[in-house]
Motif scaffolding. Structure first.
Motif, PDB file in Angstrom:
ATOM      1  N   GLN A   1       0.829  -1.216   0.000  1.00 25.68           N
ATOM      2  CA  GLN A   1       0.000   0.000   0.000  1.00 25.68           C
ATOM      3  C   GLN A   1       0.855   1.254   0.000  1.00 25.68           C
ATOM      4  O   GLN A   1       0.523   2.256  -0.641  1.00 25.68           O
ATOM      5  N   TYR A   2       1.985   1.219   0.709  1.00 29.17           N
ATOM      6  CA  TYR A   2       2.895   2.366   0.734  1.00 29.17           C
ATOM      7  C   TYR A   2       3.781   2.406  -0.498  1.00 29.17           C
ATOM      8  O   TYR A   2       4.116   3.490  -0.995  1.00 29.17           O
ATOM      9  N   ALA A   3       4.177   1.241  -0.985  1.00 33.07           N
ATOM     10  CA  ALA A   3       5.016   1.197  -2.181  1.00 33.07           C
ATOM     11  C   ALA A   3       4.327   1.871  -3.358  1.00 33.07           C
ATOM     12  O   ALA A   3       4.956   2.614  -4.125  1.00 33.07           O
ATOM     13  N   ILE A   4       3.038   1.630  -3.501  1.00 30.36           N
ATOM     14  CA  ILE A   4       2.261   2.281  -4.555  1.00 30.36           C
ATOM     15  C   ILE A   4       2.357   3.799  -4.425  1.00 30.36           C
ATOM     16  O   ILE A   4       2.639   4.525  -5.394  1.00 30.36           O
ATOM     17  N   GLN A   5       2.128   4.298  -3.224  1.00 35.46           N
ATOM     18  CA  GLN A   5       2.098   5.750  -3.011  1.00 35.46           C
ATOM     19  C   GLN A   5       3.478   6.387  -3.159  1.00 35.46           C
ATOM     20  O   GLN A   5       3.620   7.476  -3.727  1.00 35.46           O
ATOM     21  N   ILE A   6       4.506   5.711  -2.663  1.00 32.89           N
ATOM     22  CA  ILE A   6       5.875   6.229  -2.768  1.00 32.89           C
ATOM     23  C   ILE A   6       6.309   6.292  -4.221  1.00 32.89           C
ATOM     24  O   ILE A   6       6.844   7.306  -4.691  1.00 32.89           O
ATOM     25  N   ALA A   7       6.071   5.202  -4.956  1.00 37.17           N
ATOM     26  CA  ALA A   7       6.468   5.156  -6.362  1.00 37.17           C
ATOM     27  C   ALA A   7       5.713   6.195  -7.185  1.00 37.17           C
ATOM     28  O   ALA A   7       6.273   6.834  -8.083  1.00 37.17           O
ATOM     29  N   LYS A   8       4.449   6.376  -6.872  1.00 35.06           N
ATOM     30  CA  LYS A   8       3.628   7.358  -7.583  1.00 35.06           C
ATOM     31  C   LYS A   8       4.134   8.771  -7.323  1.00 35.06           C
ATOM     32  O   LYS A   8       4.220   9.601  -8.244  1.00 35.06           O
ATOM     33  N   GLN A   9       4.484   9.057  -6.078  1.00 34.06           N
ATOM     34  CA  GLN A   9       4.954  10.393  -5.735  1.00 34.06           C
ATOM     35  C   GLN A   9       6.291  10.711  -6.411  1.00 34.06           C
ATOM     36  O   GLN A   9       6.557  11.870  -6.752  1.00 34.06           O
ATOM     37  N   ILE A  10       7.099   9.687  -6.632  1.00 36.01           N
ATOM     38  CA  ILE A  10       8.382   9.884  -7.318  1.00 36.01           C
ATOM     39  C   ILE A  10       8.166  10.269  -8.779  1.00 36.01           C
ATOM     40  O   ILE A  10       9.010  10.898  -9.411  1.00 36.01           O
ATOM     41  N   GLY A  11       7.009   9.867  -9.334  1.00 34.43           N
ATOM     42  CA  GLY A  11       6.712  10.180 -10.727  1.00 34.43           C
ATOM     43  C   GLY A  11       6.877   9.010 -11.663  1.00 34.43           C
ATOM     44  O   GLY A  11       7.173   9.178 -12.847  1.00 34.43           O
ATOM     45  N   THR A  12       6.664   7.799 -11.151  1.00 30.86           N
ATOM     46  CA  THR A  12       6.771   6.602 -11.985  1.00 30.86           C
ATOM     47  C   THR A  12       5.394   6.170 -12.496  1.00 30.86           C
ATOM     48  O   THR A  12       4.360   6.596 -11.980  1.00 30.86           O
ATOM     49  N   GLU A  13       5.410   5.303 -13.496  1.00 31.32           N
ATOM     50  CA  GLU A  13       4.187   4.627 -13.944  1.00 31.32           C
ATOM     51  C   GLU A  13       4.048   3.378 -13.088  1.00 31.32           C
ATOM     52  O   GLU A  13       4.897   2.492 -13.145  1.00 31.32           O
ATOM     53  N   VAL A  14       2.998   3.306 -12.285  1.00 33.15           N
ATOM     54  CA  VAL A  14       2.877   2.256 -11.283  1.00 33.15           C
ATOM     55  C   VAL A  14       1.864   1.199 -11.709  1.00 33.15           C
ATOM     56  O   VAL A  14       0.716   1.509 -12.027  1.00 33.15           O
ATOM     57  N   ILE A  15       2.311  -0.045 -11.676  1.00 31.80           N
ATOM     58  CA  ILE A  15       1.446  -1.192 -11.956  1.00 31.80           C
ATOM     59  C   ILE A  15       1.446  -2.075 -10.710  1.00 31.80           C
ATOM     60  O   ILE A  15       2.510  -2.389 -10.162  1.00 31.80           O
ATOM     61  N   GLY A  16       0.278  -2.467 -10.245  1.00 38.80           N
ATOM     62  CA  GLY A  16       0.184  -3.315  -9.064  1.00 38.80           C
ATOM     63  C   GLY A  16      -0.508  -4.626  -9.376  1.00 38.80           C
ATOM     64  O   GLY A  16      -1.350  -4.688 -10.276  1.00 38.80           O
ATOM     65  N   THR A  17      -0.139  -5.678  -8.654  1.00 44.61           N
ATOM     66  CA  THR A  17      -0.884  -6.937  -8.740  1.00 44.61           C
ATOM     67  C   THR A  17      -1.659  -7.108  -7.438  1.00 44.61           C
ATOM     68  O   THR A  17      -1.164  -6.803  -6.351  1.00 44.61           O
ATOM     69  N   ALA A  18      -2.906  -7.590  -7.565  1.00 45.51           N
ATOM     70  CA  ALA A  18      -3.775  -7.764  -6.403  1.00 45.51           C
ATOM     71  C   ALA A  18      -4.871  -8.760  -6.752  1.00 45.51           C
ATOM     72  O   ALA A  18      -5.088  -9.078  -7.932  1.00 45.51           O
TER      73      ALA A  18
END
Length: 316
Positions: A161-178
């Motif tokens: 949950q935090y990895a998504i937010q941290i990566a997004k704030q850095i400015g990356t294109e974020v893909i998650g599996t769930a």
């Protein structure tokens, strides 16, 4: 004079949830450089039931009896003679190697962090073993960069949950599996794309990924080699990736080896307090319900963090 006795979870042998004993024990006294903390909340991390079952005893043995837990928040109620940074009545949080499933604990002042205004006790315990783990893997050691394509496995979990937010704030294109039930939750955290691993094999959907962050291990980690591009990175917090395979593919692969610093803890705490990051509590249990908390943690399908609340009457 503080209390002489406290409730605590004690473990006397490896085993299933019945080895978690809810007992009354003596309140520890702080040494000269230690602080005595009344614990208000503790996180329940997956590693704790794995330790309890003896999965790591060959390289991470424990001394019985032990108190489970590492992440805590609470209030300073006594300080040792040499303590300079903290005083009675302050709210604090941190990581304690002597266990946190307990009403009181002692900890060195060097390992303690002040709770910023606006951060709840519950949110604070999602940092150690959650937000700080993600930050360390992605930023401190992984060094993700803006513009990269980042794949995060286990995106709905306490770390994910935090990895998504941290990566997004850095400015990356974020893909998650769930899993299916967590798709919307992960989207709401900011993921650009979410892949339902119960219906779709992610390796058939993705390629040229710059960075894979693995919180699952096993088959998921093995399948990730085919989606990361040459020069990319795979970082797993679960197991050490195959170094030979990484060299063959021209990929950097690692398992983070550093513990997050106090500075990282403080920075994340302030970001959560300022509503820059959102923490999610999956379910709260009382201390005497530690067995039920571990049972739920073992299912591995929650959204966010499971916590223990030691005292429902505290005011913050």
């Amino acid at each position: 004079m503080g209390p002489k006795l406290m409730k605590s979870i004690q473990v006397y042998e490896y085993g299933d949830i019945d080895v978690l004993k809810y007992e009354e024990v003596i309140v520890p006294a702080p040494n000269e450089n230690e602080v005595l903390v009344r614990v208000y909340a503790s996180a329940v991390l997956p590693i704790e039931w794995k330790i309890r079952k003896g999965f790591f005893k060959s390289f991470f043995p424990v001394s019985f009896p032990y108190i489970p837990g590492s992440s805590f928040s609470g209030e300073v109620i006594a300080v040792g003679e040499s303590v300079k940074e903290y005083e009675i009545g302050q709210f604090v949080f941190g990581r304690n190697t002597k266990g946190t499933y307990t009403e009181y604990l002692t900890i060195s002042e060097k390992e303690l962090i002040l709770l910023p205004n606006g951060l709840s006790f519950e949110d604070a315990v999602t940092i150690s073993g959650g937000a700080a783990t993600a930050w360390n893997a992605l930023i401190t050691e992984g060094q993700i960069k803006s513009g990269q394509k980042v794949l995060i496995h286990g995106a709905a979990g306490g770390v994910g949950q935090y990895a998504i937010q941290i990566a997004k704030q850095i400015g990356t294109e974020v893909i998650g599996t769930a899993s299916t039930k967590n798709i919307e939750f992960v989207k709401n955290l900011g993921a650009n794309q979410v892949i339902d691993y119960t219906k779709t094999q992610f390796e058939n959907e993705l390629n040229e990924v710059d960075f894979v962050f693995d919180t699952v291990g096993g088959k998921t980690l093995e399948q990730s080699w085919s989606v990361v591009k040459p020069g990319g990175k795979i970082v797993s917090i679960v197991e050490i990736p195959n170094a030979e395979k990484a060299e063959q593919l021209g990929v950097q692969a690692m398992k983070p080896s550093q513990l997050p610093s106090k500075e990282v803890f403080s920075k994340i705490a302030n970001l959560i307090a300022q509503k820059k990051y959102k923490s999610t509590i999956f379910k709260s249990f009382s201390l005497h319900e530690a067995r039920e908390a571990h049972k739920l943690s073992e299912t591995g399908h929650g959204t966010g963090r499971i916590i223990l609340k030691m005292n429902d009457s505290y005011k913050q």
